[in-house]
Motif scaffolding. Structure first.
Motif, PDB file in Angstrom:
ATOM      1  N   TYR A   1      37.328  42.740  46.543  1.00  0.00           N
ATOM      2  CA  TYR A   1      38.627  43.362  46.300  1.00  0.00           C
ATOM      3  C   TYR A   1      39.140  44.091  47.534  1.00  0.00           C
TER       4      TYR A   1
ATOM      5  N   SER B   1      41.335  49.597  45.626  1.00  0.00           N
ATOM      6  CA  SER B   1      41.282  48.350  44.876  1.00  0.00           C
ATOM      7  C   SER B   1      40.724  48.503  43.470  1.00  0.00           C
TER       8      SER B   1
ATOM      9  N   ILE C   1      45.865  46.261  43.406  1.00  0.00           N
ATOM     10  CA  ILE C   1      45.003  45.494  42.517  1.00  0.00           C
ATOM     11  C   ILE C   1      44.652  46.185  41.198  1.00  0.00           C
TER      12      ILE C   1
ATOM     13  N   ALA D   1      44.757  38.877  43.224  1.00  0.00           N
ATOM     14  CA  ALA D   1      44.739  40.078  44.057  1.00  0.00           C
ATOM     15  C   ALA D   1      45.511  39.849  45.353  1.00  0.00           C
TER      16      ALA D   1
END
Length: 391
Positions: free
Chosen positions: A56, A113, A136, A315
């Protein structure tokens, strides 16, 4: 994307720093007019670079990088990225966000994230009065409308939308619905939300099974679902690898239900570790048009740039759109240092076009979510592993 972390534990530790950050509202960062007459932005990028959830961070960073050329071409905005590694730790995130705001004087924050870290830093950014492109994380509570003016904007979906879309696909007349989920934060949060949704809407979730992430077999769990008569399984895993393990386990016990997954199934490891015959019954919901030519071009560009397929395409999309949204607002405001003007510009955008999708009046004072429930589309994989819209 993980289970929300309570904010109360951090109040004493960071309250002094929050007050310090709150005093920065009128201070200018290093952004403003670039030497070539364009607009420059000093952007803080913060995420879990060294953590089990490092994918992420990767997609956070790459989504912004891939969007910068379009941001400059369309809006005349360039970015100076100042990066920080939270290690996936809320307390580290709280310390580093203060560093970005107080010492680096960034004009905007992209990330963190993970939902737990985002919840930890939310009050600090809110008090500082800086635009925040959350990117995200999906926890609904990250954007708290009780705090006005609100500085957070989300270009990913949120948990409530995800639950509604998955549940609408899974539950139906004559269906017997169960669930299998990871025992990590993301999976547990998904189970809690689906269970609550079912209770609130008079639906029956007849059986739910938790599985440790990375398990090499799930035969016990899927056999329990089979014996309970479940013919539709909601799946909530962080990685496509776990989903592939689940499908192999279903094949081993001769269990062939309809499978409704979250968009994390787009992790390339899913199709790499499973077979077409196994994924035939899997569908998932997402608000992104994966068949748009512009998104296909971005995926190709990603592979050319980084030598691999996107790890979490949703993402990448979220950060790409966040970068363009913020750049459009800076162009409208004319000065990245005028934080209030930039925030007002985001709320007042007539439309934003991202990778083939156009969002009319995407934000408002009381709506800082790009997506709406009407945006969601149901997908499946064809025999070659390509994502196609379900019938």
């Amino acid at each position: 994307m993980e289970i929300p972390v309570a904010l109360t534990k951090m109040v004493a530790a960071v309250s002094g720093a929050v007050l310090l950050a709150g005093g920065l509202t009128a201070c200018g960062g290093s952004g403003g007019e670039a030497s070539d007459g364009g607009l420059s932005v000093k952007a803080g990028v913060i995420g879990p670079k060294t953590s089990p959830a490092s994918q992420y961070w990767t997609e956070l960073e790459r989504g912004i990088e891939l969007a910068q050329g379009e941001a400059e071409e369309r809006y005349g905005v360039t970015f100076d990225l100042v990066k920080r590694d939270t290690k996936g730790e809320p307390e580290t995130g709280a310390r580093l966000i203060q560093e970005l705001l107080n010492e680096e004087q960034v004009d905007v924050v992209f990330g963190p994230s993970l939902s737990g870290v985002a919840l930890q830093v939310a009050p600090i950014i809110q008090r500082s009065g800086r635009p925040w492109m959350t990117g995200i994380p999906t926890a609904d509570e990250i954007i708290d409308y009780s705090s006005q003016p609100n500085w957070g904007f989300r270009t990913n979906y949120n948990n409530a939308q995800n639950i509604e879309a998955v549940a609408a696909t899974a539950f139906g007349e004559g269906k017997t619905v169960g669930m299998i989920y990871g025992t990590d934060g993301f999976g547990q949060a998904g189970y809690d939300a689906v269970s609550s949704y079912a209770d609130e809407n008079g639906l029956d979730l007849v059986q739910a099974e938790g599985v440790d992430p990375g398990a090499t077999s799930m035969t016990s769990q899927v056999n329990t679902l089979k014996q309970a008569g479940v013919d539709t399984v909601i799946v909530w895993f962080t990685t496509g690898a776990d989903h592939a393990t689940m499908l192999r386990s279903m094949a081993q016990v001769d269990y062939d239900p309809e499978v409704v997954a979250t968009a994390t199934i787009l992790d390339p490891s899913f199709t790499e570790l499973s077979k077409p015959a196994e994924w035939d019954g899997t569908v998932f919901a997402a608000p992104i048009d994966f068949q748009a030519p512009e998104l296909t071009e971005l995926t190709d560009r990603y592979e050319e740039e980084y030598g691999e397929e996107p790890l979490v395409l949703t993402a990448v999309w979220a950060l790409y759109s966040a970068t363009l949204t913020y750049a459009a607002a800076v162009a409208e405001a004319g000065d990245s240092n005028d934080y209030a003007a930039v925030r007002d510009a985001i709320e007042g955008l007539d439309s934003i076009e991202v990778l083939g999708q156009t969002f009319d009046q995407p934000f408002a004072e009381d709506d800082h979510e790009l997506f709406t429930p009407e945006d969601w589309i149901t997908y499946r994989f064809d025999d070659s592993g390509e994502v196609v819209k379900a019938d």
